[in-house]
Design a protein around this motif. Structure first.
Motif, short mmCIF file in Angstrom:
data_model
loop_
_atom_site.label_atom_id
_atom_site.label_comp_id
_atom_site.label_asym_id
_atom_site.label_seq_id
_atom_site.Cartn_x
_atom_site.Cartn_y
_atom_site.Cartn_z
N ILE A 8 0.92 -1.22 -0.04
CA ILE A 8 -0.03 -0.06 -0.07
C ILE A 8 0.88 1.32 0.07
N ILE A 10 1.92 4.51 1.31
CA ILE A 10 1.42 5.25 2.28
C ILE A 10 1.87 6.74 2.32
N GLU A 42 -3.06 5.31 -0.14
CA GLU A 42 -3.65 4.02 0.26
C GLU A 42 -4.21 3.01 -0.52
N GLN A 43 -3.74 3.29 -1.75
CA GLN A 43 -3.98 2.22 -2.83
C GLN A 43 -2.79 1.17 -3.00
N SER A 156 -3.62 12.08 -4.44
CA SER A 156 -2.91 11.78 -3.36
C SER A 156 -2.03 12.96 -3.41
#
Length: 208
Positions: A8, A10, A42-43, A156
């Motif tokens: 993920i 972050i 978060e992907q 993001s």
């Protein structure tokens, strides 16, 4: 050797990311050509890596696909080209663009990359010519596994960056550009609606 990471995203601060894999956060540095295609925070992302061990550090370099990583590994085998310069080269142009420069003996474009003088550019063209002669088909359809190759995530950047202009300037400096070069290039392409990643991309294009 760490060759591939799945986890993920972050944090993203060009050209570095923090990728959490099973509770462990890996700091990975990517060329901007790969950084642009990262998913939002978060992907999940899957990146291919090259692990460098030095006396004073252990460094991970990440790539959107195995083609970009293969070219990076060829670049750093050239005398006078280390990981930092290899990163700068692949931040300024894609694998296909670099192969095109080699095929055309385009010294003029290569020397515009920070840290690449005329002698280094000529050495790159000479040493890479035979190594890249069969790359036409390989770079035609680069395979990615977890990084979207045709989209640039803006979400993001909006979340994690408060000053896109300063972030873009700092990213260019980390790629080898001098402060005055980075500042001038970013200001030339700056508009308030652009993310830091878009500013970096457009600034790099303007200097080639």
């Amino acid at each position: 050797m760490i060759g591939r990471l799945r986890g993920i995203v972050i944090d993203k601060q060009a050209p570095e990311i923090l990728l959490e894999c099973n509770g462990v956060g890996y700091e990975v540095t990517l060329p901007m050509t790969s950084f642009y295609h990262l998913p939002a925070l978060e992907q999940e992302a899957i990146i291919y890596t090259h692990f460098v061990v030095r006396e004073d550090a252990q460094l991970l370099y990440g790539f959107a696909n195995t083609t970009e990583r293969k070219l990076f590994r060829l670049l750093i085998k050239v005398n006078g080209v280390g990981p930092k310069l290899g990163l700068a080269i692949l931040s300024n142009m894609s694998a296909s663009q670099f192969v095109h420069c080699v095929n055309l003996d385009d010294v003029a474009t290569i020397v515009k990359i920070p840290g690449v003088g005329k002698k280094t550019a000529e050495r790159l063209l000479i040493e890479m010519r035979d190594k890249l002669k069969d790359w036409g088909q390989e770079i035609a359809t680069p395979v990615t596994d977890g990084i979207a190759i045709d989209t640039i995530s803006t979400e993001s950047s909006i979340v994690s960056v408060t000053n896109h202009k300063d972030d873009a300037i700092n990213a260019l400096i980390s790629l080898g550009y001098k402060l005055n070069q980075a500042d001038k290039a970013v200001k030339a392409v700056y508009t308030s609606d652009k993310t830091s990643e878009e500013l970096i991309r457009d600034a790099l294009k303007s200097m080639l």
